[in-house]
Design a protein around this motif. Structure first.
Motif, PDB file in Angstrom:
ATOM      1  N   ASP A  58     -27.070 -38.330 -26.811  1.00 50.63           N
ATOM      2  CA  ASP A  58     -25.657 -38.301 -26.434  1.00 50.63           C
ATOM      3  C   ASP A  58     -25.443 -37.193 -25.421  1.00 50.63           C
ATOM      4  OD1 ASP A  58     -25.620 -35.961 -27.986  1.00 50.63           O
ATOM      5  OD2 ASP A  58     -23.898 -36.548 -29.195  1.00 50.63           O
ATOM      6  N   PHE A  59     -24.232 -37.149 -24.857  1.00 53.82           N
ATOM      7  CA  PHE A  59     -23.875 -36.168 -23.848  1.00 53.82           C
ATOM      8  C   PHE A  59     -22.655 -35.408 -24.350  1.00 53.82           C
ATOM      9  CE2 PHE A  59     -26.257 -39.438 -21.747  1.00 53.82           C
ATOM     10  CZ  PHE A  59     -27.062 -38.744 -20.851  1.00 53.82           C
ATOM     11  N   ILE A  60     -22.807 -34.085 -24.468  1.00 50.20           N
ATOM     12  CA  ILE A  60     -21.731 -33.250 -25.028  1.00 50.20           C
ATOM     13  C   ILE A  60     -21.681 -31.914 -24.271  1.00 50.20           C
ATOM     14  CG2 ILE A  60     -21.784 -34.245 -27.350  1.00 50.20           C
ATOM     15  CD1 ILE A  60     -23.452 -30.931 -26.870  1.00 50.20           C
ATOM     16  N   LEU A  91     -33.192 -36.803 -32.370  1.00 51.41           N
ATOM     17  CA  LEU A  91     -31.840 -36.773 -31.822  1.00 51.41           C
ATOM     18  C   LEU A  91     -31.835 -35.806 -30.639  1.00 51.41           C
ATOM     19  CD1 LEU A  91     -29.805 -36.489 -35.153  1.00 51.41           C
ATOM     20  CD2 LEU A  91     -30.494 -38.565 -33.951  1.00 51.41           C
ATOM     21  N   ILE A  92     -31.201 -36.224 -29.550  1.00 48.45           N
ATOM     22  CA  ILE A  92     -31.150 -35.415 -28.325  1.00 48.45           C
ATOM     23  C   ILE A  92     -29.702 -35.324 -27.865  1.00 48.45           C
ATOM     24  CG2 ILE A  92     -31.885 -35.203 -25.919  1.00 48.45           C
ATOM     25  CD1 ILE A  92     -34.284 -35.133 -27.746  1.00 48.45           C
ATOM     26  N   SER A  93     -29.199 -34.106 -27.722  1.00 52.14           N
ATOM     27  CA  SER A  93     -27.869 -33.898 -27.148  1.00 52.14           C
ATOM     28  C   SER A  93     -28.027 -33.181 -25.809  1.00 52.14           C
ATOM     29  CB  SER A  93     -26.987 -33.075 -28.093  1.00 52.14           C
ATOM     30  OG  SER A  93     -26.629 -33.834 -29.225  1.00 52.14           O
ATOM     31  N   PHE A  94     -27.695 -33.892 -24.734  1.00 51.22           N
ATOM     32  CA  PHE A  94     -27.746 -33.317 -23.393  1.00 51.22           C
ATOM     33  C   PHE A  94     -26.420 -32.604 -23.115  1.00 51.22           C
ATOM     34  CE2 PHE A  94     -30.462 -37.122 -23.040  1.00 51.22           C
ATOM     35  CZ  PHE A  94     -31.585 -36.626 -22.384  1.00 51.22           C
ATOM     36  N   SER A  95     -26.473 -31.354 -22.697  1.00 52.53           N
ATOM     37  CA  SER A  95     -25.242 -30.662 -22.303  1.00 52.53           C
ATOM     38  C   SER A  95     -24.828 -31.120 -20.902  1.00 52.53           C
ATOM     39  CB  SER A  95     -25.442 -29.149 -22.280  1.00 52.53           C
ATOM     40  OG  SER A  95     -24.311 -28.533 -21.679  1.00 52.53           O
ATOM     41  N   VAL A  96     -23.536 -31.410 -20.753  1.00 50.69           N
ATOM     42  CA  VAL A  96     -23.008 -31.766 -19.436  1.00 50.69           C
ATOM     43  C   VAL A  96     -22.337 -30.560 -18.767  1.00 50.69           C
ATOM     44  CG1 VAL A  96     -22.751 -34.210 -20.002  1.00 50.69           C
ATOM     45  CG2 VAL A  96     -20.823 -32.652 -20.399  1.00 50.69           C
ATOM     46  N   ASP A  97     -22.458 -29.391 -19.421  1.00 50.02           N
ATOM     47  CA  ASP A  97     -21.960 -28.137 -18.845  1.00 50.02           C
ATOM     48  C   ASP A  97     -23.083 -27.104 -18.928  1.00 50.02           C
ATOM     49  OD1 ASP A  97     -20.497 -26.034 -17.862  1.00 50.02           O
ATOM     50  OD2 ASP A  97     -19.078 -25.944 -19.532  1.00 50.02           O
ATOM     51  N   PRO A  98     -24.196 -27.358 -18.214  1.00 47.83           N
ATOM     52  CA  PRO A  98     -25.379 -26.514 -18.378  1.00 47.83           C
ATOM     53  C   PRO A  98     -25.183 -25.061 -17.949  1.00 47.83           C
ATOM     54  CG  PRO A  98     -25.643 -28.002 -16.508  1.00 47.83           C
ATOM     55  CD  PRO A  98     -24.405 -28.436 -17.224  1.00 47.83           C
ATOM     56  N   ARG A 158     -20.795 -42.480 -25.914  1.00 50.03           N
ATOM     57  CA  ARG A 158     -21.695 -43.314 -26.716  1.00 50.03           C
ATOM     58  C   ARG A 158     -22.902 -42.532 -27.226  1.00 50.03           C
ATOM     59  NH1 ARG A 158     -22.767 -48.010 -22.518  1.00 50.03           N
ATOM     60  NH2 ARG A 158     -22.306 -46.279 -21.116  1.00 50.03           N
ATOM     61  N   PHE A 159     -23.461 -43.027 -28.334  1.00 49.03           N
ATOM     62  CA  PHE A 159     -24.802 -42.652 -28.778  1.00 49.03           C
ATOM     63  C   PHE A 159     -25.720 -43.741 -28.232  1.00 49.03           C
ATOM     64  CE2 PHE A 159     -23.366 -40.495 -33.021  1.00 49.03           C
ATOM     65  CZ  PHE A 159     -22.783 -39.474 -32.299  1.00 49.03           C
ATOM     66  N   PHE A 160     -26.863 -43.345 -27.675  1.00 46.77           N
ATOM     67  CA  PHE A 160     -27.769 -44.292 -27.040  1.00 46.77           C
ATOM     68  C   PHE A 160     -29.084 -44.364 -27.806  1.00 46.77           C
ATOM     69  CE2 PHE A 160     -25.010 -42.582 -23.739  1.00 46.77           C
ATOM     70  CZ  PHE A 160     -24.553 -43.742 -23.120  1.00 46.77           C
ATOM     71  N   LEU A 161     -29.477 -45.572 -28.198  1.00 52.10           N
ATOM     72  CA  LEU A 161     -30.752 -45.786 -28.862  1.00 52.10           C
ATOM     73  C   LEU A 161     -31.806 -46.074 -27.797  1.00 52.10           C
ATOM     74  CD1 LEU A 161     -32.426 -46.172 -31.476  1.00 52.10           C
ATOM     75  CD2 LEU A 161     -31.694 -48.579 -31.449  1.00 52.10           C
ATOM     76  N   GLY A 171     -26.049 -49.026 -27.013  1.00 49.77           N
ATOM     77  CA  GLY A 171     -25.076 -47.952 -27.055  1.00 49.77           C
ATOM     78  C   GLY A 171     -24.115 -48.175 -28.210  1.00 49.77           C
ATOM     79  N   TYR A 172     -23.762 -47.089 -28.887  1.00 50.73           N
ATOM     80  CA  TYR A 172     -22.831 -47.135 -30.025  1.00 50.73           C
ATOM     81  C   TYR A 172     -21.657 -46.205 -29.736  1.00 50.73           C
ATOM     82  CZ  TYR A 172     -27.190 -48.577 -32.376  1.00 50.73           C
ATOM     83  OH  TYR A 172     -28.368 -49.187 -32.727  1.00 50.73           O
ATOM     84  N   ASN A 173     -20.521 -46.476 -30.319  1.00 50.98           N
ATOM     85  CA  ASN A 173     -19.346 -45.622 -30.155  1.00 50.98           C
ATOM     86  C   ASN A 173     -19.576 -44.307 -30.906  1.00 50.98           C
ATOM     87  OD1 ASN A 173     -16.835 -44.338 -30.368  1.00 50.98           O
ATOM     88  ND2 ASN A 173     -15.721 -46.262 -30.416  1.00 50.98           N
ATOM     89  N   GLY A 174     -19.819 -43.239 -30.173  1.00 54.06           N
ATOM     90  CA  GLY A 174     -20.128 -41.955 -30.793  1.00 54.06           C
ATOM     91  C   GLY A 174     -18.950 -41.252 -31.421  1.00 54.06           C
ATOM     92  N   VAL A 175     -17.736 -41.663 -31.075  1.00 55.47           N
ATOM     93  CA  VAL A 175     -16.535 -41.034 -31.621  1.00 55.47           C
ATOM     94  C   VAL A 175     -16.146 -41.661 -32.965  1.00 55.47           C
ATOM     95  CG1 VAL A 175     -14.075 -40.586 -31.178  1.00 55.47           C
ATOM     96  CG2 VAL A 175     -15.719 -40.447 -29.311  1.00 55.47           C
ATOM     97  N   ASN A 176     -16.500 -42.930 -33.146  1.00 54.95           N
ATOM     98  CA  ASN A 176     -16.120 -43.685 -34.341  1.00 54.95           C
ATOM     99  C   ASN A 176     -17.099 -43.406 -35.487  1.00 54.95           C
ATOM    100  OD1 ASN A 176     -15.480 -45.598 -36.276  1.00 54.95           O
ATOM    101  ND2 ASN A 176     -15.200 -47.256 -34.813  1.00 54.95           N
ATOM    102  N   PHE A 177     -16.597 -42.889 -36.604  1.00 51.46           N
ATOM    103  CA  PHE A 177     -17.426 -42.557 -37.765  1.00 51.46           C
ATOM    104  C   PHE A 177     -18.177 -43.779 -38.289  1.00 51.46           C
ATOM    105  CE2 PHE A 177     -17.979 -42.030 -42.377  1.00 51.46           C
ATOM    106  CZ  PHE A 177     -18.729 -40.870 -42.399  1.00 51.46           C
TER     107      PHE A 177
END
Length: 196
Positions: A58-60, A91-98, A158-161, A171-177
């Motif tokens: 995901d991107f956060i 699990l990988i979280s890419f920062s979009v504010d490096p 989204r969360f990406f598989l 892709g899955y809705n990353g905001v939706n529990f």
């Protein structure tokens, strides 16, 4: 000429029939471009390290005031469920504010969400254009720099598989529990089929 056309059509249909079809519903098919970035532990992690493994990206960014809060909370819940189900996936979280999200900042952020860094990496160590390019070209996910007077980056939620071959398959809705259950069900199917 007609005979050549029939031979070509037969070959195409044969190759389609032989191509590997996943036992889950997919909605994407995009190869991830090569990368090697810095983890929260100041190590290096790249596409080559993930070869042969299923992973979710995901991107956060850590000073996000909106969508990243539920996204990272959901990723944390997903990590817990993966352990419960004994599903080994990265699990990988890419920062979009490096620029702001240094390894130290990402470590603190990860701890605040009870991240187990053994299978959840937070990545930084690149410039904004690099991550925007990777996001668009590998995940078809737009990233927009903050407007004047703002520090909030607009990004995909989204969360990406990603498959062991490095292809984004869903892709899955990353905001939706509720998406957590969908991810787990898909991974259980892949595990049952001997693909995970």
């Amino acid at each position: 000429m007609k005979r050549l056309w029939i031979v070509c059509l037969t070959l195409v249909l044969f190759l389609i029939g032989c191509s590997e079809k996943l036992p889950i519903e997919t909605n994407m098919s995009k190869k991830v471009r090569d990368f090697t970035f810095t983890t929260q532990d100041e190590g290096k992690l790249g596409l080559e390290d993930l070869k042969g493994k299923w992973w979710i990206a995901d991107f956060i960014f850590t000073n996000c005031t909106t969508v990243c809060l539920p996204m990272t909370s959901n990723m944390s819940q997903l990590q817990d469920k993966l352990k419960e189900e004994q599903i080994d996936i990265q699990l990988i979280s890419f920062s979009v504010d490096p620029e702001y999200d240094t390894p130290e900042v990402l470590t603190e952020y990860g701890h605040s969400y009870n991240a187990d860094f053994s299978n959840w990496a937070f990545l930084t160590g690149y410039d904004f254009d690099t991550i925007a390019n990777l996001s668009v070209k590998s995940f078809r996910a737009a990233i927009l720099a903050p407007g004047p007077g703002s520090d909030q980056v607009s990004h995909d939620t989204r969360f990406f598989l990603v498959s062991p071959e490095g292809k984004v398959v869903k892709g899955y809705n990353g905001v939706n529990f509720d998406s957590i259950d969908e991810v787990i069900e898909d991974l259980k199917v892949l595990k049952e089929e001997g693909l995970l």
